[in-house]
Design an enzyme around this catalytic site. Structure first.
Site, mmCIF file in Angstrom:
data_model
loop_
_atom_site.group_PDB
_atom_site.id
_atom_site.type_symbol
_atom_site.label_atom_id
_atom_site.label_comp_id
_atom_site.label_asym_id
_atom_site.label_seq_id
_atom_site.Cartn_x
_atom_site.Cartn_y
_atom_site.Cartn_z
ATOM 1 N N HIS A 24 -4.017 6.011 3.260
ATOM 2 C CA HIS A 24 -4.845 4.818 2.936
ATOM 3 C C HIS A 24 -4.051 3.431 3.522
ATOM 4 C CE1 HIS A 24 -5.738 1.586 -0.210
ATOM 5 N NE2 HIS A 24 -7.049 2.347 -0.293
ATOM 6 N N ASP A 54 0.821 -1.174 0.045
ATOM 7 C CA ASP A 54 0.009 0.015 -0.005
ATOM 8 C C ASP A 54 1.061 1.312 -0.070
ATOM 9 O OD1 ASP A 54 -2.099 1.950 1.007
ATOM 10 O OD2 ASP A 54 -3.250 0.043 0.964
ATOM 11 N N SER A 94 -10.984 -1.631 -1.037
ATOM 12 C CA SER A 94 -9.736 -1.908 -0.375
ATOM 13 C C SER A 94 -10.340 -2.193 1.275
ATOM 14 C CB SER A 94 -8.986 -0.599 -0.244
ATOM 15 O OG SER A 94 -8.231 -0.507 -1.443
#
EC number: 3.4.21.-
Length: 692
Positions: A226, A186, A386
């Site tokens: 994220h 990520d 996600s």
């Protein structure tokens, strides 16, 4: 060096110096070698270019692939994938040969990375004009142009800071995943956030592209957003799923949530090398990203999965068929779509969760509370596939911690088996995708007790065959699964049936389109059947009024499925295949002009029976389900004059679809019967009786 042969001319010195700077790993080693000789290196390159002893094998042609979505393409950077048995030395030599031949043509190239451990090949920066040259090199299997991958959450500027919604004492899973390590590919993460502090190790791996735009500022909280959120969803102290799981993060996405296929490949290779150097317990890899379909990325996922690693990925947020994206389309990856609090598909503006046959199941993915990178105690809600994939990665970690010996196939089957069934409103999906998309929302299993004796099965749909007359579609099970039955489905109703056949040492399900048909799907029923001995028995057309019959003639073998197909077509004058075990449950009966196939299996404690459900008047759909404790292994139809579109399994129910009743009339001759073969393990039945 003062004389030059007319047959061999020396390269200009400036060009040679520039070439040495760009030779990549091999050239770098030569430069660093104090005993290396400049002239010998040049001669070696010339020799490799001119000597064509290693010509490509006869009958093999390397192919070129690129992303179908033009804005995501990265021309100028290519992954050259070599044949499977290619050694590292051969990979390096092939890369050097490419550089030498390119230099002679006046092109500069740069070897960015040589792959080793996961798949053979190299990453090269070069002109697209050299593709034809590169495709002709020895050992080359295919070349893929690099492309972008993206984080699958809504953009950071739409997030809102929210106080934590969960308390630690409200969620107490049976096992926190303490024996499992989860790798997260990520963005960077804020490892000192109280949710994940001490639970996440930030590796030194980083392979990300430059951010787009000259005015972009790399604000730390945005770069970490994220990855920090997903790490918290997987194993956060308060809002995490698997609170005991440890994590390792690899940075493959930049501050804008953008990465590359090549960077993801190198990250997966890093994981494989780490696994080889320091073997640990079960590994879960979370890939919360998506790009266009990529053959090489799917191949890398397959290699890692076959090494015992569980990969979980986001289906994608494009409100589209997940099979058009990678790694979501890789069969060896557990692909997760997103639902909201009402178990409905997540909508993200004009887009939303992906869907289709490549999705394994759905999971919560809207307004998910997790760690925020704005401060070490902040929380935020984010949405997307996600987040859904992070939930399933956490569930997988807990299941693997409870049963560390589970294979990928066993884990996937358990995730499907224990999911909430038929809770999603299918009207949200496009009509042609509804039958292909699993109506499953992930849930933790109540207990693993007795699961070892459970017969687990799942339904696998093929890609659409296309409309040509002789088109076929093939559905395959995973390597650890047994194909117990095969069926087919056509929206036009024009199909020539299906059959089970051997391909590459495994049985596959092949469906046949018919003249005037719009295409067909093959549908495989894939089951976990340890110590099974399965085979297919075929009876050719009998040309007798009693029809074609085939049975399981081996001692101890039971019938798990029936299938039928026409060898030739007579422009629709044949009736649809009739598949009906009569009297004894180990016999398939079909039309006298069709070939009939019986799937017969022998496994410890396996027993099967047949169930039928018919409706006297024609219906668009007829179903029959197996009772609790029994598992559906075979699904077929016994039609009258109705035009049956096909039969397929949905969870533990056999579904038979026919044409719209308005076109078939309402006489009893149009009746349709759904025929199910239900199996179970006697060990499970005995255990259930003992518990009662």
């Amino acid at each position: 060096m003062g004389t030059v042969s007319s047959r061999r001319s020396w390269w200009p010195l400036p060009l040679l110096l520039l070439l040495l700077l760009l030779l990549g790993p091999a050239g770098a080693r030569a430069q660093e070698d104090e005993d290396g000789d400049y002239e010998e290196l040049v001669l070696a390159l010339r020799s490799e270019e001119d000597g064509l002893a290693e010509a490509p094998e006869h009958g093999t042609t390397a192919t070129f692939h690129r992303c179908a979505k033009d804005p995501w393409r990265l021309p100028g950077t290519y992954v050259v994938v070599l044949k499977e048995e290619t050694h590292l030395s051969q990979s390096e030599r092939t890369a050097r040969r490419l550089q030498a031949q390119a230099a002679r043509r006046g092109y500069l190239t740069k070897i960015l990375h040589v792959f080793h451990g996961l798949l053979p090949g190299f990453l090269v920066k070069m002109s697209g004009d050299l593709l034809e040259l590169a495709l002709k090199l020895p050992h080359v299997d295919y070349i893929e142009e690099d492309s972008s991958v993206f984080a699958q959450s809504i953009p950071w500027n739409l997030e809102r800071i929210t106080p934590p919604r969960y308390r630690a004492d409200e969620y107490q899973p049976p096992d926190g995943g303490s024996l499992v390590e989860v790798y997260l590919l990520d963005t960077s993460i804020q490892s000192d956030h109280r949710e994940i502090e001490g639970r996440v190790m930030v590796t030194d791996f980083e392979n990300v592209p430059e951010e787009d735009g000259t005015r972009f500022h790399r604000q730390a909280s945005k770069c970490d957003s994220h990855g920090t959120h997903l790490a918290g969803v997987v194993s956060g102290r308060d809002a995490g799923v698997a609170k005991g799981a440890s994590m390792r993060s690899l940075r493959v996405l930049n501050c804008q949530g953008k990465g590359t296929v090549s960077g993801t490949l190198i990250g997966l290779e890093f994981i494989r090398k780490s696994q080889l150097v320091q073997p640990v317990g079960p590994l879960v890899v979370l890939l919360p990203l998506a790009g266009g379909y990529s053959r090489v990325l799917n191949a890398a996922c397959q290699r890692l999965a076959r090494a015992g690693v569980v990969l979980v990925t986001a289906a994608g947020n494009f409100r589209d068929d997940a099979c058009l994206y990678s790694p979501a389309s890789a069969p060896e990856v557990i692909t997760v779509g997103a639902t909201n609090a009402q178990d409905q598909p997540v909508t993200l503006g004009t887009l939303g969760t992906n869907f289709g046959r490549c999705v394994d199941l759905f999971a919560p993915g809207e307004d998910i509370i997790g760690a925020s990178s704005d401060c070490s105690t902040c929380f935020v809600s984010q949405s997307g596939t996600s987040q859904a994939a992070a939930h399933v990665a956490g569930i997988a970690a807990m299941m693997l911690s409870a049963e560390p010996e589970l294979t990928l196939a066993e884990l996937r089957q358990r995730l499907i088996h224990f999911s909430a069934k038929d809770v999603i409103n299918e009207a949200w999906f496009p009509e042609d995708q509804r039958v292909l998309t699993p109506n499953l929302v992930a849930a933790l299993p109540p207990s693993t007790h007795g699961a070892g004796w459970q017969l687990f099965c799942r339904t696998v749909w093929s890609a659409h065959s296309g409309p040509t007359r002789m088109a076929t579609a093939v559905a395959r099970c995973a390597p650890d699964e047994e194909l117990l039955s095969c069926s087919s489905f056509s929206r036009s109703g024009k199909r020539r049936g299906e059959r089970m056949e051997a391909q590459g040492g495994k049985l596959v399900c092949r469906a046949h389109n018919a003249f005037g048909g719009e295409g067909v799907y093959a549908i495989a029923r894939c089951c976990l059947l340890p110590q099974a001995n399965c085979s297919v028995h075929t009876a050719p057309p009998a040309e007798a009024s009693m029809g074609t019959r085939v049975h399981c003639h081996q001692q101890g073998h039971v019938l798990t499925g029936c299938s039928s197909h026409w060898e030739v077509e007579d422009l629709g004058t044949h009736k649809p295949p009739v598949l009906r075990p009569r009297g004894q449950p180990n016999q398939c009966v079909g039309h006298r002009e069709a070939s009939i196939h019986a799937s017969c299996c022998h496994a410890p404690g396996l027993e099967c029976k047949v169930k039928e459900h018919g409706i006297p008047a024609p219906q668009e759909q007829v179903t029959v389900a197996c009772e609790e404790g029994w598992t559906l292994t075979g699904c077929s139809a016994l039609p009258g004059t109705s035009h049956v579109l096909g039969a397929y399994a949905v969870d533990n129910t056999c579904v038979v679809r026919s044409r719209d009743v308005s076109t078939t009339g309402s006489t009893s001759e149009g009746a349709v019967t759904a025929v199910a073969i239900c199996c179970r393990s006697r060990h499970l039945a005995q255990a259930s009786q003992e518990l009662q």
